[in-house]
Write a protein that holds these residues in place. Structure first.
Motif, short mmCIF file in Angstrom:
data_model
loop_
_atom_site.label_atom_id
_atom_site.label_comp_id
_atom_site.label_asym_id
_atom_site.label_seq_id
_atom_site.Cartn_x
_atom_site.Cartn_y
_atom_site.Cartn_z
N ASP A 67 1.11 -1.18 0.28
CA ASP A 67 0.20 0.13 0.23
C ASP A 67 1.06 1.99 -0.15
O ASP A 67 1.45 1.68 1.08
CB ASP A 67 -1.25 -0.40 1.04
N SER A 68 0.56 2.06 -1.00
CA SER A 68 1.89 3.19 -0.96
C SER A 68 1.39 4.10 -0.04
O SER A 68 2.34 4.71 0.46
CB SER A 68 1.72 3.35 -2.37
N ALA A 69 0.81 4.47 0.73
CA ALA A 69 -0.07 5.40 1.49
C ALA A 69 0.96 5.07 2.68
O ALA A 69 0.91 5.39 3.43
CB ALA A 69 -1.35 5.41 1.82
N LEU A 70 0.35 4.08 3.07
CA LEU A 70 1.05 3.46 4.41
C LEU A 70 2.63 3.12 4.04
O LEU A 70 3.13 3.58 4.48
CB LEU A 70 1.11 1.87 4.69
N VAL A 71 3.36 2.69 2.76
CA VAL A 71 4.83 2.73 2.40
C VAL A 71 5.32 4.64 2.93
O VAL A 71 6.50 4.58 3.50
CB VAL A 71 5.53 2.61 0.88
N GLU A 72 4.52 5.58 2.58
CA GLU A 72 4.48 6.89 2.84
C GLU A 72 4.98 7.28 4.65
O GLU A 72 6.03 7.61 5.26
CB GLU A 72 3.71 7.57 2.33
N ASP A 73 3.53 6.44 4.94
CA ASP A 73 3.44 6.66 6.68
C ASP A 73 4.85 6.45 7.22
O ASP A 73 5.38 6.71 7.70
CB ASP A 73 2.20 6.09 7.18
N VAL A 74 5.20 5.25 6.68
CA VAL A 74 6.40 4.06 7.52
C VAL A 74 7.59 4.53 7.37
O VAL A 74 8.45 5.23 7.75
CB VAL A 74 6.62 2.97 7.08
N ALA A 75 7.94 5.00 5.85
CA ALA A 75 8.76 6.24 5.34
C ALA A 75 9.12 7.36 6.50
O ALA A 75 10.27 7.75 7.10
CB ALA A 75 8.60 6.45 3.87
N GLN A 76 7.92 8.14 6.48
CA GLN A 76 7.76 9.03 7.10
C GLN A 76 8.49 9.13 8.89
O GLN A 76 9.33 9.70 9.48
CB GLN A 76 6.84 9.40 7.40
N GLU A 77 7.83 7.97 9.38
CA GLU A 77 8.69 7.42 10.13
C GLU A 77 9.48 7.38 10.86
O GLU A 77 10.43 7.84 12.25
CB GLU A 77 7.48 6.68 11.10
N THR A 78 10.54 6.59 9.92
CA THR A 78 11.23 5.87 9.95
C THR A 78 12.50 7.08 10.31
O THR A 78 13.42 7.28 11.18
CB THR A 78 11.84 5.78 8.50
N PHE A 79 12.15 8.77 9.22
CA PHE A 79 13.29 9.86 9.83
C PHE A 79 12.66 10.37 11.09
O PHE A 79 13.51 10.96 10.98
CB PHE A 79 12.88 11.20 7.87
N ILE A 80 11.80 10.42 11.08
CA ILE A 80 11.11 10.35 12.99
C ILE A 80 12.25 9.74 14.08
O ILE A 80 12.79 10.16 14.50
CB ILE A 80 9.97 10.29 12.34
N ARG A 81 11.98 8.36 13.95
CA ARG A 81 12.59 7.95 13.84
C ARG A 81 14.33 8.06 13.92
O ARG A 81 14.94 8.56 15.41
CB ARG A 81 12.25 6.34 14.36
N ALA A 82 14.41 8.26 13.14
CA ALA A 82 16.41 8.29 12.75
C ALA A 82 16.05 9.34 13.58
O ALA A 82 17.65 9.51 14.08
CB ALA A 82 16.37 8.48 11.67
N TYR A 83 15.54 10.75 13.71
CA TYR A 83 15.56 11.61 13.81
C TYR A 83 16.50 11.92 15.67
O TYR A 83 17.36 12.24 16.41
CB TYR A 83 15.23 13.15 13.42
N ARG A 84 15.74 11.40 16.04
CA ARG A 84 15.17 11.39 17.55
C ARG A 84 16.38 10.09 17.97
O ARG A 84 16.90 10.59 19.01
CB ARG A 84 14.04 10.78 18.23
N ALA A 85 16.69 9.93 17.71
CA ALA A 85 18.02 8.42 17.28
C ALA A 85 19.06 8.82 17.36
O ALA A 85 20.17 8.39 17.41
CB ALA A 85 17.34 6.99 16.93
N LEU A 86 18.92 9.96 16.75
CA LEU A 86 20.89 10.74 16.54
C LEU A 86 21.28 10.57 17.54
O LEU A 86 22.50 10.49 17.40
CB LEU A 86 20.64 11.86 15.72
N PRO A 87 20.85 10.61 18.18
CA PRO A 87 22.06 11.40 20.25
C PRO A 87 22.69 9.46 19.83
O PRO A 87 24.10 9.69 20.72
CB PRO A 87 21.25 11.97 20.73
#
Lengths: 203, 78
Positions: A44-64
């Motif tokens: 589902d391309s909408a779900l792909v987009e949501d998951v991609a979004q969440e990936t970058f948010i999680r990555a940003y928060r985990a950067l430290p």
């Protein structure tokens, strides 16, 4: 110096020191790759987009916590895969819940998320746009001189550093740098009309 | 604002971004500043990376509007 993982280190360090704009630059770099990676797990391309979004948010928060023991992109890919797996598990759980609460068929319920996953959500317009971009880039590359084409192919497809390309093409590093830039600009010239750049518009 | 930018400055910024994306540390400061302050620089960073992605795959969906919307959504959390 000058391979993709090293390039990331510059921006990752800067992002970790509290400059979100550096992370934005990484998002622009990796967004499509991450989406493509996730799309192999989720249809589902909408779900792909949501998951991609969440990936970058999680990555940003985990950067430290990112210490650079692996390359940034492998760390990011790992987050993407884990986030996608989690989304699939949740979607299956939603299906179980919704099945148990079904009254009877034909009541006009929306298809479950898992059903959406099983069908291809990609619109014809999106597919056409992708193909047009790919075709334009390919045509532009064909039109390049041999030196420019070789330089950009070695860089973008083979992932060679400037030093390695200088070695392969038997020319100075400055020449490599210049050829790659000129190749990018020649291709970008044909690409920009398709992209309809929004000069002056804030992202 | 971008219409007043001399074409030589535009060219310098583009060279800067091209070098930065290939790992040139000396361009980090100028590149990040340009990306942050200049919509045309953001468009160039996007276009240059899109070229690489297009070369590496048969087709991808990557309009800047769509990518911009994606980035904007990310920024709420960043």
């Amino acid at each position: 110096m000058t391979d993709s993982a090293d390039a990331d280190v510059l921006l990752v360090d800067r992002a970790r020191r509290g400059e979100p704009r550096a992370f934005e630059m990484l998002v622009v770099k990796y967004q499509r790759r991450i989406e493509r990676l996730i799309a192999r797990m989720i249809r589902d391309s909408a779900l792909v987009e949501d998951v991609a979004q969440e990936t970058f948010i999680r990555a940003y928060r985990a950067l430290p916590q990112f210490r650079g023991e692996s390359a940034f992109y492998t760390w990011l890919y790992r987050i993407a895969v884990n986030t996608a797996k989690k989304a699939l598990v949740e979607a299956k759980r939603d299906l179980l819940v919704s099945e148990s609460s079904l009254v009877s068929p034909g009541e006009g319920e929306e298809p479950s998320r898992v059903e959406n996953e099983l069908s291809d959500g990609e619109t014809p317009e999106a597919l056409l746009a992708s193909k047009e971009i790919a075709a334009t880039v390919n045509a532009a590359i064909d039109a390049l001189s041999d030196d420019l084409r070789q330089a950009i192919v070695l860089r973008e497809i083979e992932g060679l550093s400037y030093e390695e390309i200088a070695d392969v093409m038997n020319c100075p590093i400055g020449t490599v740098r210049s050829r790659i830039f000129r190749a990018r600009e020649a291709i970008a010239l044909r690409l920009r009309p398709l992209l309809g750049t929004h000069e002056g518009e804030r992202w | 604002m971008n219409d007043d930018t001399p074409s030589s400055q535009r060219e310098l910024t583009r060279q800067c971004l091209s070098r930065l994306m290939d790992g040139d540390a000396s361009e980090l400061e100028a590149g990040c500043r340009a990306f942050g302050s200049d919509a045309a620089a953001r468009a160039d960073w996007h276009a240059y990376h899109l070229i690489g992605d297009a070369m590496r795959s048969s087709d991808i969906d990557a309009s800047p509007q769509r990518d911009a919307a994606f980035l904007a959504l990310s920024l709420i959390h960043i």
